[in-house]
Design a protein around this motif. Structure first.
Motif: not given
Length: 226
Positions: A9-10, A13, A59, A62-63, A66-67, A220-221, A224, A226
């Protein structure tokens, strides 16, 4: 049960937009193929926030997606997100128990749950972005002879040695989905061997479970950030 914090997840980003762009004849589209999985989630490292299989398959997926959406919208109308799920999801309904709170952890069950979430997320994204030129599909690569399968399912791998698909055969439908004219594809659909496949099997009780996807997205949001 111990949890392992995943860096997925990191890292998601910190992607570079230029690394995500694929030039194909006459069009500029962006394709992201999510990690197809790790089989058994194992306890590794020190105590942390997220169970490894969930962090990898749900996760992180998803992250990253979305990003990337602002960039994907710029590549419209032919931007695509292709999520690599698994036929293992057929055995599991959608559940809000994202990190397996049961007393006895079962990596196979958790994997199936995560793959089911990927299917439902793809449906959700496809509906949300249907008018913005971003197209979402999920797929099943079939059983391929990979190091991940050998490590996660050693007995299965040994029993079917020489009978499983090659890595190239497993990747075939991903590439096909990336190159097909979007008019020939169904948004939010699940594909197997270059054809739309059912998302639910009879008597498994999975179809109505997709109604909980909104509550899963909220979690999840939050996870994450977000």
């Amino acid at each position: 049960m111990n949890f392992t914090k995943s860096a997925f997840s990191e890292h998601a980003k910190n992607f570079k937009p230029e690394d995500m762009q694929v030039q194909m004849e006459g069009k500029n589209c962006i394709v992201t193929g999510a990690n197809s999985g790790i089989g058994f989630a194992t306890a590794e490292g020190l105590a942390s926030r997220y169970e490894l299989s969930f962090a990898t398959n749900v996760l992180g997926t998803y992250t990253l997606t979305e990003l990337m959406l602002p960039l994907l919208e710029k590549a419209a109308p032919d931007a695509r997100v292709i999520t690599v799920s698994s036929g293992g999801m057929y055995t599991s309904p959608l559940t809000t128990d994202l990190q397996f709170s049961g007393d006895t952890f079962d990596g196979v069950v958790q994997y199936a749950r995560n793959k089911r979430i990927q299917i439902a997320l793809t449906e959700k994204w496809a509906e949300k972005y249907k008018d913005k030129g971003v197209n979402f599909y999920s797929m099943h690569p079939g059983w391929a002879e990979t190091p991940g399968v050998a490590k996660s399912l050693p007995d299965f791998s040994k029993s079917f040695e020489g009978k499983l698909r090659s890595s190239e055969e497993g990747a075939d439908t991903v590439i096909w989905l990336a190159l097909q004219p979007k008019e020939k594809l169904v948004p939010g659909a699940f594909y197997f061997d270059r054809a739309e496949a059912p998302k639910h099997l009879p008597l498994t009780g999975t179809k109505n479970s997709h109604s909980v996807i909104d509550s899963i997205v909220e979690k999840l949001r939050s996870f994450a950030g977000l």
